[in-house]
Design an enzyme around this catalytic site. Structure first.
Site, PDB file in Angstrom:
ATOM      1  N   TYR A   1     -33.809  29.136  30.018  1.00  0.00           N
ATOM      2  CA  TYR A   1     -33.462  29.844  28.795  1.00  0.00           C
ATOM      3  C   TYR A   1     -32.155  29.313  28.199  1.00  0.00           C
ATOM      4  CZ  TYR A   1     -36.780  33.433  30.476  1.00  0.00           C
ATOM      5  OH  TYR A   1     -37.870  34.104  30.941  1.00  0.00           O
TER       6      TYR A   1
ATOM      7  N   SER B   1     -34.980  42.756  23.466  1.00  0.00           N
ATOM      8  CA  SER B   1     -34.506  43.385  22.241  1.00  0.00           C
ATOM      9  C   SER B   1     -32.990  43.242  22.149  1.00  0.00           C
ATOM     10  CB  SER B   1     -34.876  44.872  22.182  1.00  0.00           C
ATOM     11  OG  SER B   1     -34.368  45.438  20.988  1.00  0.00           O
TER      12      SER B   1
ATOM     13  N   ILE C   1     -40.544  43.732  30.966  1.00  0.00           N
ATOM     14  CA  ILE C   1     -39.276  43.092  30.603  1.00  0.00           C
ATOM     15  C   ILE C   1     -39.295  42.760  29.115  1.00  0.00           C
ATOM     16  CG2 ILE C   1     -37.651  41.264  31.243  1.00  0.00           C
ATOM     17  CD1 ILE C   1     -39.378  40.920  33.802  1.00  0.00           C
TER      18      ILE C   1
ATOM     19  N   ARG D   1     -33.945  50.049  19.454  1.00  0.00           N
ATOM     20  CA  ARG D   1     -35.115  49.635  20.229  1.00  0.00           C
ATOM     21  C   ARG D   1     -34.794  49.531  21.718  1.00  0.00           C
ATOM     22  NH1 ARG D   1     -36.058  46.346  15.618  1.00  0.00           N
ATOM     23  NH2 ARG D   1     -35.110  44.534  16.639  1.00  0.00           N
TER      24      ARG D   1
END
Length: 293
Positions: free
Chosen positions: A69, A250, A247, A255
């Site tokens: 990531y 947000s 998972i 949210r």
């Protein structure tokens, strides 16, 4: 696994205390995973650090990241900003194929913990099996060594098909958890059945899907109206009530709070079955026999 229910386990209209189960499950003795975590892909940099900081302030105690990531440093920064005690947080990350092998996994751990600014990991996952490389069994063995050394609390895999999991079993390795793509349209019933049969806990990534089409389906909007919830909350409730961790990603405060607020109501057996029936039979977006990093 403690505190989780199988899909369809509730009688119609039932809102019993059994249904309103704990917001956690036990992966291994003394290792408890919160059933709703914060997904952090594709956030990077300040966006990721800020989202993690605010998520912890909003009540999240499970944060999910990965080497690929490119945001582990930012996630670590967000954790530090939050001021949370490390022992109050469940932190998951994943490593790439270049580290597959016993020695490589130890190197991957050292690099991940330096980026995150932590001395240990709660959960460390093989991100993709990369079967053509043929070293994911060694990677799992390296993870077990890290567990035995007290450097990680639990190990697991991600995107492993039953065939890959059988290879681990053939090597005498029982996998605690597999993180895979699960949503109402991509339910992967055969994968889930294999997990149940072999005691493998499931964590669902992209639990709300990508297109959001099913969020407007009556199977979702109907229960949302009944319980005064948002459609996304109904789908997350379906995930955790089916016995999975979810998972969702947000960066929005409202949210984030809504995504955690799925433990004060329970779907009926008919409502669960209605969401199950949204499955299109489609496979995951990426084929883990061919894709990996």
């Amino acid at each position: 696994m403690s505190g989780v229910l199988e899909s369809g386990a509730l009688e119609s209209g039932a809102l019993e205390s059994e249904a309103l189960e704990s917001a956690t499950a036990e992966l291994a003795p003394g290792v408890v995973i919160p059933l709703v975590g914060l997904g952090t892909w594709p956030m990077t940099g300040e966006e990721a650090a800020d989202a993690v900081d605010r998520a912890i302030g909003n009540g999240y105690r499970h944060i999910d990241t990965a080497e690929n990531y490119g945001n582990e440093e930012a996630v670590g920064e967000g954790i530090r900003r939050s001021g949370i005690a490390r022992g109050d947080l469940f932190l998951t990350t994943k490593f790439n194929r270049q580290w597959h092998g016993r020695t490589g996994v130890h190197e991957a751990f050292g690099a991940a913990t330096r980026r995150l600014g932590t001395e240990y990991l709660d959960l460390f996952l093989v991100h993709w099996p990369n079967p053509a490389q043929g070293r994911f069994v060694e990677a799992a063995e390296g993870l077990i060594e890290l567990t035995q050394e007290g450097l990680i609390r639990c190990w697991g895999v991600s995107n492993f098909k039953p065939a890959h999991l059988r290879e681990l079993q053939a090597a005498g390795l029982e996998t605690p958890i597999n993180q895979v793509q699960i949503d109402p349209e991509t339910r992967q019933p055969d994968q889930l059945a294999f997990h149940r049969e072999h005691g493998i806990f499931t964590a669902a990534y992209s639990p709300l899907g990508r297109s959001g089409r099913f969020l407007s389906n009556p199977a979702v909007t109907g229960p949302a109206e009944v319980y005064g919830k948002m459609p996304a909350q109904v789908v997350l409730r379906w995930q955790v009530q089916s016995g999975r961790a979810a998972i969702p990603k947000s960066a929005d405060d409202r949210r984030q709070r809504e995504n955690l607020d799925v433990f004060g109501f329970a779907l009926t057996g008919a409502e669960m079955a209605g969401i199950d029936a949204l499955d299109t039979g489609a496979p995951p977006r990426l084929d883990s026999d061919e894709f990996g990093h």
